[in-house]
Design a protein around this motif. Structure first.
Motif, PDB file in Angstrom:
ATOM      1  N   ARG A   1       0.837  -1.214   0.000  1.00 12.35           N
ATOM      2  CA  ARG A   1       0.000   0.000   0.000  1.00 12.35           C
ATOM      3  C   ARG A   1       0.864   1.254   0.000  1.00 12.35           C
ATOM      4  O   ARG A   1       0.584   2.224  -0.707  1.00 12.35           O
ATOM      5  N   SER A   2       1.940   1.236   0.793  1.00 12.31           N
ATOM      6  CA  SER A   2       2.833   2.392   0.829  1.00 12.31           C
ATOM      7  C   SER A   2       3.524   2.565  -0.519  1.00 12.31           C
ATOM      8  O   SER A   2       3.661   3.694  -1.009  1.00 12.31           O
ATOM      9  N   TYR A   3       3.939   1.463  -1.120  1.00  7.71           N
ATOM     10  CA  TYR A   3       4.550   1.542  -2.442  1.00  7.71           C
ATOM     11  C   TYR A   3       3.578   2.121  -3.454  1.00  7.71           C
ATOM     12  O   TYR A   3       3.946   2.939  -4.308  1.00  7.71           O
ATOM     13  N   ALA A   4       2.330   1.694  -3.356  1.00  6.23           N
ATOM     14  CA  ALA A   4       1.304   2.186  -4.277  1.00  6.23           C
ATOM     15  C   ALA A   4       1.092   3.685  -4.105  1.00  6.23           C
ATOM     16  O   ALA A   4       0.889   4.415  -5.079  1.00  6.23           O
ATOM     17  N   ARG A   5       1.126   4.152  -2.865  1.00  7.59           N
ATOM     18  CA  ARG A   5       0.942   5.590  -2.609  1.00  7.59           C
ATOM     19  C   ARG A   5       2.132   6.403  -3.105  1.00  7.59           C
ATOM     20  O   ARG A   5       2.001   7.594  -3.392  1.00  7.59           O
ATOM     21  N   ASN A   6       3.295   5.764  -3.183  1.00  5.64           N
ATOM     22  CA  ASN A   6       4.514   6.455  -3.615  1.00  5.64           C
ATOM     23  C   ASN A   6       4.943   6.053  -5.025  1.00  5.64           C
ATOM     24  O   ASN A   6       6.095   6.263  -5.410  1.00  5.64           O
ATOM     25  N   LEU A   7       4.015   5.486  -5.785  1.00  8.92           N
ATOM     26  CA  LEU A   7       4.327   4.984  -7.121  1.00  8.92           C
ATOM     27  C   LEU A   7       4.884   6.083  -8.020  1.00  8.92           C
ATOM     28  O   LEU A   7       4.361   7.199  -8.073  1.00  8.92           O
ATOM     29  N   CYS A   8       5.975   5.775  -8.712  1.00 11.20           N
ATOM     30  CA  CYS A   8       6.620   6.689  -9.660  1.00 11.20           C
ATOM     31  C   CYS A   8       7.075   7.988  -9.012  1.00 11.20           C
ATOM     32  O   CYS A   8       7.079   9.046  -9.639  1.00 11.20           O
ATOM     33  N   THR A   9       7.462   7.899  -7.746  1.00  8.69           N
ATOM     34  CA  THR A   9       8.096   9.020  -7.050  1.00  8.69           C
ATOM     35  C   THR A   9       9.488   8.580  -6.608  1.00  8.69           C
ATOM     36  O   THR A   9       9.840   7.408  -6.712  1.00  8.69           O
ATOM     37  N   LEU A  10      10.254   9.548  -6.079  1.00 12.27           N
ATOM     38  CA  LEU A  10      11.595   9.235  -5.584  1.00 12.27           C
ATOM     39  C   LEU A  10      11.610   9.093  -4.071  1.00 12.27           C
ATOM     40  O   LEU A  10      12.590   9.430  -3.405  1.00 12.27           O
ATOM     41  N   ALA A  11      10.519   8.574  -3.512  1.00 12.02           N
ATOM     42  CA  ALA A  11      10.418   8.396  -2.064  1.00 12.02           C
ATOM     43  C   ALA A  11      11.574   7.538  -1.551  1.00 12.02           C
ATOM     44  O   ALA A  11      11.874   6.478  -2.109  1.00 12.02           O
ATOM     45  N   GLU A  12      12.245   8.001  -0.503  1.00  6.92           N
ATOM     46  CA  GLU A  12      13.336   7.242   0.090  1.00  6.92           C
ATOM     47  C   GLU A  12      12.796   5.985   0.762  1.00  6.92           C
ATOM     48  O   GLU A  12      11.646   5.948   1.208  1.00  6.92           O
ATOM     49  N   THR A  13      13.646   4.976   0.854  1.00  5.65           N
ATOM     50  CA  THR A  13      13.238   3.725   1.500  1.00  5.65           C
ATOM     51  C   THR A  13      12.821   3.983   2.946  1.00  5.65           C
ATOM     52  O   THR A  13      11.853   3.393   3.434  1.00  5.65           O
ATOM     53  N   LYS A  14      13.551   4.874   3.625  1.00  5.85           N
ATOM     54  CA  LYS A  14      13.215   5.176   5.020  1.00  5.85           C
ATOM     55  C   LYS A  14      11.843   5.854   5.123  1.00  5.85           C
ATOM     56  O   LYS A  14      11.144   5.703   6.124  1.00  5.85           O
ATOM     57  N   THR A  15      11.455   6.585   4.071  1.00  4.49           N
ATOM     58  CA  THR A  15      10.128   7.211   4.055  1.00  4.49           C
ATOM     59  C   THR A  15       9.043   6.148   3.968  1.00  4.49           C
ATOM     60  O   THR A  15       8.025   6.214   4.665  1.00  4.49           O
ATOM     61  N   ILE A  16       9.254   5.165   3.105  1.00  5.29           N
ATOM     62  CA  ILE A  16       8.289   4.078   2.967  1.00  5.29           C
ATOM     63  C   ILE A  16       8.229   3.271   4.265  1.00  5.29           C
ATOM     64  O   ILE A  16       7.147   2.897   4.726  1.00  5.29           O
ATOM     65  N   TYR A  17       9.397   3.027   4.866  1.00  5.90           N
ATOM     66  CA  TYR A  17       9.415   2.298   6.139  1.00  5.90           C
ATOM     67  C   TYR A  17       8.635   3.052   7.211  1.00  5.90           C
ATOM     68  O   TYR A  17       7.852   2.463   7.955  1.00  5.90           O
ATOM     69  N   GLY A  18       8.848   4.375   7.279  1.00  7.72           N
ATOM     70  CA  GLY A  18       8.106   5.181   8.251  1.00  7.72           C
ATOM     71  C   GLY A  18       6.615   5.132   8.008  1.00  7.72           C
ATOM     72  O   GLY A  18       5.810   5.094   8.952  1.00  7.72           O
ATOM     73  N   ASP A  19       6.225   5.127   6.746  1.00  6.94           N
ATOM     74  CA  ASP A  19       4.810   5.028   6.377  1.00  6.94           C
ATOM     75  C   ASP A  19       4.231   3.693   6.836  1.00  6.94           C
ATOM     76  O   ASP A  19       3.128   3.620   7.393  1.00  6.94           O
ATOM     77  N   VAL A  20       4.998   2.618   6.614  1.00 10.01           N
ATOM     78  CA  VAL A  20       4.548   1.271   6.998  1.00 10.01           C
ATOM     79  C   VAL A  20       4.431   1.152   8.518  1.00 10.01           C
ATOM     80  O   VAL A  20       3.499   0.544   9.037  1.00 10.01           O
ATOM     81  N   ARG A  21       5.379   1.750   9.216  1.00 12.56           N
ATOM     82  CA  ARG A  21       5.398   1.671  10.688  1.00 12.56           C
ATOM     83  C   ARG A  21       4.172   2.293  11.331  1.00 12.56           C
ATOM     84  O   ARG A  21       3.848   1.992  12.476  1.00 12.56           O
TER      85      ARG A  21
END
Length: 426
Positions: free
Chosen positions: A220-240
């Motif tokens: 879901r976090s990947y889908a929200r950040n699709l085709c962006t340059l979101a950092e891995t730590k940003t996605i991790y924070g979103d998942v957390r």
């Protein structure tokens, strides 16, 4: 059911011509086995319950016996009998012939082999169907022809409506979905793939039990950040925010999703046309097919009547999927360019002979000028770089391309080619 020709058909022919055996990999449900069967002279299906026990017994005791039969011989779900890998490798060595074997199997199970198979077993990756393969692009504009002579392009008209494009995004390029007749049955395939990935495949790939809810949160976090340059730590924070998993566990899950070919990030193109510190080198977040993102977010085609911003990111993901498929037919690879000043090319398509195209994806007519401006500015920077660095010049882009969801395609006075995705083919 009639077989729909795939871009991978010609690549498989080349592999069979060049190597003793070919291993076809790619996401679950993309058509690996069906494509392989078109070229196979004989087939061993290890999941055929009528013959499975006999096959596995032979594979354990004397795997070379299973190699007997007309060639190319296809082994489907070969991972169920891992000794086949060594038997195929030895057979290729002994016979010194090409086109002997094809191996296909589920990406949801990883098997360690004692030998790599280098120069004997070639690995070929398949993608989900592009719009050209599913019949929704009429193929009026050839990507190869654009590279060979962009000035010959004089426009086109796409028959693919925005509503049809939205359905194609939500349905995805899964052959089973494309062949289904009703809209609800078409949309059900990507949803089921998403559920199976989370609840079954993520644990089956290496026998390690994984939490389906954590997988859902990551996708879901990947889908929200699709085709962006979101950092891995940003996605991790979103998942957390919704899942209590450690950082090491998060990276383990992410690696498993990459092995399943669900997550497919896009690497950066980093030419030194500005200061090196100005180039964004992080990965662009993407999935193998936009339908996975739609399923992860729980959306339907009707949702996009009001949310064109999300549709724009999903459109870019679909274009990336199609260009990956088209570029594979041309021996190319895909990256992107973006610097900290906001200058970007959504994609950079490099061919094996050094030629490349700068590409922007624009959903509507009103965004085309902006996209063309970006491409022309990058071309200008390359030209300026060459004036200063005459000993290490960079090639100017061979094609400047804006891919759209609009009806009309044309060639602008500045040389930028505007092509609807509903007209493109390899």
């Amino acid at each position: 059911m009639r077989y729909r020709s795939r871009i991978a058909d010609q690549e498989l022919e080349l592999r069979l011509e060049s190597f003793g055996a070919t291993l076809i990999v790619g996401p679950k449900g993309c058509g690996k086995t069906t494509t392989a069967k078109q070229k196979a002279a004989s087939v061993v299906e290890l999941q055929d319950e009528d013959k499975r026990d006999n096959y596995l017994a032979v594979a354990r005791m004397q795997p070379s016996r299973l190699l007997e039969g007309p060639k190319p011989r296809l082994f489907d779900e070969w991972q169920d009998a891992p000794k086949l890998w060594g038997a195929v490798r030895k057979s290729v060595d002994d016979e010194q012939k090409n086109g002997l074997y094809i191996l296909t199997g589920s990406t949801s199970r990883e098997v360690e082999t004692p030998h790599t198979g280098t120069l004997r077993i070639s690995t070929m990756k398949m993608q989900p169907m592009s719009l050209f393969e599913s019949g929704e692009s009429d193929g009026a504009v050839s990507l190869k022809a654009l590279f060979d002579d962009p000035s010959s392009y004089d426009g086109c008209i796409s028959k693919l409506s925005v509503d049809e494009l939205i359905v194609a995004i939500c349905r995805g390029g899964w052959p089973h979905a494309v062949n289904n007749t009703s809209l609800r049955s078409q949309l059900a395939v990507a949803k089921d793939l998403f559920r199976q990935t989370c609840s079954v495949d993520m644990s089956n790939i290496d026998g390690q039990k994984r939490n389906p809810r954590w997988v859902e949160a990551i996708l879901r976090s990947y889908a929200r950040n699709l085709c962006t340059l979101a950092e891995t730590k940003t996605i991790y924070g979103d998942v957390r925010a919704t899942a209590e998993l450690s950082e090491s566990t998060f990276y383990d899950y992410l690696e498993a999703l990459e092995k399943l070919y669900i997550v497919e990030d896009v690497l950066a193109w980093c030419p030194a046309i500005r200061s090196k510190t100005a180039i964004r080198a992080s990965k662009k977040r993407n999935m193998v097919d936009p339908s996975v993102a739609v399923a992860a977010l729980g959306l339907s085609p009707a949702y996009f009547n009001e949310d064109f911003k999300t549709l724009g990111f999903l459109f870019e993901s679909l274009c990336m999927r199609d260009l990956k498929a088209y570029s594979s037919a041309l021996g190319g690879e895909l990256s992107y360019y973006r610097d900290r000043y906001g200058l970007e090319a959504d994609a950079v398509l490099h061919l094996g002979d050094g030629r490349y195209a700068l590409v922007e994806f624009k959903l509507g007519e009103g965004e085309i000028d902006e996209g063309a401006k970006h491409l022309l500015e990058i071309e200008r920077l390359v030209s300026e770089h060459n004036k200063k660095e005459k000993q290490v010049p960079l090639r100017l882009p061979d094609v400047k391309l804006v891919v759209t969801a609009t009806e009309y395609g044309y060639r602008r006075e500045d040389g930028v080619c505007v092509v609807p995705i509903g007209c493109l083919k390899p």
